[in-house]
Structure formats: structure tokens, C-alpha cells
Design a protein around this motif. Sequence first.
Motif, PDB file in Angstrom:
ATOM      1  N   ASN A   1      43.885  46.092  29.445  1.00 41.37           N
ATOM      2  CA  ASN A   1      44.213  45.395  28.213  1.00 41.37           C
ATOM      3  C   ASN A   1      43.656  43.906  28.072  1.00 41.37           C
ATOM      4  O   ASN A   1      43.859  43.658  27.180  1.00 41.37           O
ATOM      5  CB  ASN A   1      45.393  45.059  28.398  1.00 41.37           C
ATOM      6  CG  ASN A   1      46.624  46.233  28.480  1.00 41.37           C
ATOM      7  OD1 ASN A   1      46.316  47.306  27.661  1.00 41.37           O
ATOM      8  ND2 ASN A   1      47.582  46.233  29.583  1.00 41.37           N
ATOM      9  N   PHE A   2      42.717  43.359  28.223  1.00 42.69           N
ATOM     10  CA  PHE A   2      41.737  42.666  27.871  1.00 42.69           C
ATOM     11  C   PHE A   2      40.564  42.711  28.062  1.00 42.69           C
ATOM     12  O   PHE A   2      39.576  42.988  28.222  1.00 42.69           O
ATOM     13  CB  PHE A   2      41.980  41.548  29.629  1.00 42.69           C
ATOM     14  CG  PHE A   2      42.469  41.005  30.399  1.00 42.69           C
ATOM     15  CD1 PHE A   2      43.490  40.059  29.128  1.00 42.69           C
ATOM     16  CD2 PHE A   2      43.365  41.808  31.454  1.00 42.69           C
ATOM     17  CE1 PHE A   2      44.641  38.880  30.051  1.00 42.69           C
ATOM     18  CE2 PHE A   2      44.424  40.894  31.109  1.00 42.69           C
ATOM     19  CZ  PHE A   2      45.008  39.490  31.111  1.00 42.69           C
ATOM     20  N   THR A   3      40.407  42.496  26.496  1.00 40.51           N
ATOM     21  CA  THR A   3      38.792  42.651  26.252  1.00 40.51           C
ATOM     22  C   THR A   3      38.119  41.604  25.365  1.00 40.51           C
ATOM     23  O   THR A   3      38.658  40.308  25.382  1.00 40.51           O
ATOM     24  CB  THR A   3      39.149  43.907  24.676  1.00 40.51           C
ATOM     25  OG1 THR A   3      40.168  43.419  24.369  1.00 40.51           O
ATOM     26  CG2 THR A   3      40.029  44.950  25.452  1.00 40.51           C
ATOM     27  N   PHE A   4      36.208  41.468  25.473  1.00 33.90           N
ATOM     28  CA  PHE A   4      36.298  40.239  24.502  1.00 33.90           C
ATOM     29  C   PHE A   4      35.077  41.522  23.461  1.00 33.90           C
ATOM     30  O   PHE A   4      34.971  41.996  23.476  1.00 33.90           O
ATOM     31  CB  PHE A   4      35.047  40.230  26.213  1.00 33.90           C
ATOM     32  CG  PHE A   4      33.639  39.073  25.003  1.00 33.90           C
ATOM     33  CD1 PHE A   4      34.049  38.288  24.273  1.00 33.90           C
ATOM     34  CD2 PHE A   4      32.735  39.422  25.044  1.00 33.90           C
ATOM     35  CE1 PHE A   4      34.050  37.050  24.226  1.00 33.90           C
ATOM     36  CE2 PHE A   4      32.297  38.656  24.160  1.00 33.90           C
ATOM     37  CZ  PHE A   4      32.642  37.125  23.733  1.00 33.90           C
ATOM     38  N   ASN A   5      35.405  41.396  21.727  1.00 36.20           N
ATOM     39  CA  ASN A   5      34.211  41.079  20.939  1.00 36.20           C
ATOM     40  C   ASN A   5      33.894  40.323  20.777  1.00 36.20           C
ATOM     41  O   ASN A   5      34.663  38.756  19.820  1.00 36.20           O
ATOM     42  CB  ASN A   5      35.839  41.736  19.746  1.00 36.20           C
ATOM     43  CG  ASN A   5      35.384  41.767  18.579  1.00 36.20           C
ATOM     44  OD1 ASN A   5      33.742  41.921  18.477  1.00 36.20           O
ATOM     45  ND2 ASN A   5      35.678  42.839  17.899  1.00 36.20           N
ATOM     46  N   SER A   6      32.462  40.221  20.165  1.00 33.67           N
ATOM     47  CA  SER A   6      31.508  39.341  20.018  1.00 33.67           C
ATOM     48  C   SER A   6      30.677  39.823  19.190  1.00 33.67           C
ATOM     49  O   SER A   6      29.917  38.827  18.479  1.00 33.67           O
ATOM     50  CB  SER A   6      30.346  39.085  20.915  1.00 33.67           C
ATOM     51  OG  SER A   6      29.964  40.431  21.322  1.00 33.67           O
ATOM     52  N   GLY A   7      31.382  40.637  18.142  1.00 33.00           N
ATOM     53  CA  GLY A   7      30.924  40.894  16.752  1.00 33.00           C
ATOM     54  C   GLY A   7      31.089  39.482  15.601  1.00 33.00           C
ATOM     55  O   GLY A   7      31.730  38.860  15.743  1.00 33.00           O
ATOM     56  N   GLY A   8      30.018  39.618  15.077  1.00 33.15           N
ATOM     57  CA  GLY A   8      29.993  38.433  13.974  1.00 33.15           C
ATOM     58  C   GLY A   8      28.592  37.699  14.347  1.00 33.15           C
ATOM     59  O   GLY A   8      28.836  36.293  14.184  1.00 33.15           O
ATOM     60  N   TYR A   9      28.960  37.204  16.256  1.00 31.00           N
ATOM     61  CA  TYR A   9      28.976  36.248  16.730  1.00 31.00           C
ATOM     62  C   TYR A   9      26.847  36.251  17.346  1.00 31.00           C
ATOM     63  O   TYR A   9      26.674  37.350  17.190  1.00 31.00           O
ATOM     64  CB  TYR A   9      28.871  36.079  18.177  1.00 31.00           C
ATOM     65  CG  TYR A   9      29.150  35.242  19.264  1.00 31.00           C
ATOM     66  CD1 TYR A   9      29.520  33.389  18.639  1.00 31.00           C
ATOM     67  CD2 TYR A   9      27.721  34.912  20.084  1.00 31.00           C
ATOM     68  CE1 TYR A   9      28.663  32.375  19.674  1.00 31.00           C
ATOM     69  CE2 TYR A   9      27.270  34.122  20.700  1.00 31.00           C
ATOM     70  CZ  TYR A   9      27.461  32.530  20.032  1.00 31.00           C
ATOM     71  OH  TYR A   9      27.118  31.985  21.191  1.00 31.00           O
ATOM     72  N   LYS A  10      26.148  35.443  16.973  1.00 33.99           N
ATOM     73  CA  LYS A  10      25.087  35.272  16.578  1.00 33.99           C
ATOM     74  C   LYS A  10      24.827  33.823  17.153  1.00 33.99           C
ATOM     75  O   LYS A  10      24.692  33.294  17.276  1.00 33.99           O
ATOM     76  CB  LYS A  10      24.016  35.097  15.400  1.00 33.99           C
ATOM     77  CG  LYS A  10      22.546  35.237  15.783  1.00 33.99           C
ATOM     78  CD  LYS A  10      22.009  36.019  14.295  1.00 33.99           C
ATOM     79  CE  LYS A  10      20.533  35.888  14.852  1.00 33.99           C
ATOM     80  NZ  LYS A  10      19.296  35.078  14.340  1.00 33.99           N
TER      81      LYS A  10
END
Length: 78
Positions: free
Chosen positions: A59-68
Motif C-alpha cells: 500500500n506504500f507508493t511513490f509518485n514523482s509525476g511533475g517533478y524535475k
Amino acid sequence: MIRTILKSDNNKLMLELPDDLVGKLIEVIAFSVEDTKDTTKDTISKETRVITLKAKLKNFTFNSGGYKFDRGEANDYE
């Protein structure tokens, strides 16, 4: 800091301190612990432990969308 686990054969213990502790206030605590070498046995297989851990972490996730990453900003440490 010094930490050690030992088994005494009588009721006296001599402790040799490093030079940086000489003249300083120190704390000595003594309590019994379980003998981990004799009493701890792995009854669960490695594969079962891995499956259990993966189930706990699913249930642990990491979303790096939009990060540069900006290397210039990272190296600017003034």
C-alpha cells in the motif's frame, strides 16, 4: 559510547574505559537478556518472510509525476 553483551562467571566485573571517557560522568546499567544464539531459531523460511514484507508494503507508493531534478539548484549551496 560502549555497548557490549557478555556472560559473567562471577559477581565482579572490571570495565576498561577509553581515554575520552576518563573524568566524565558515565552510566552503567546491567540487566539480563535472552541468549540470542541459543534461543533464537528461524522457523519461518526466507521466502515466507519476503512475501509477508511485500504484503505489508504493497500500500506504500511513490509518485514523482511533475517533478524535475534541477542539478544547478542542487549544487547551489550559498
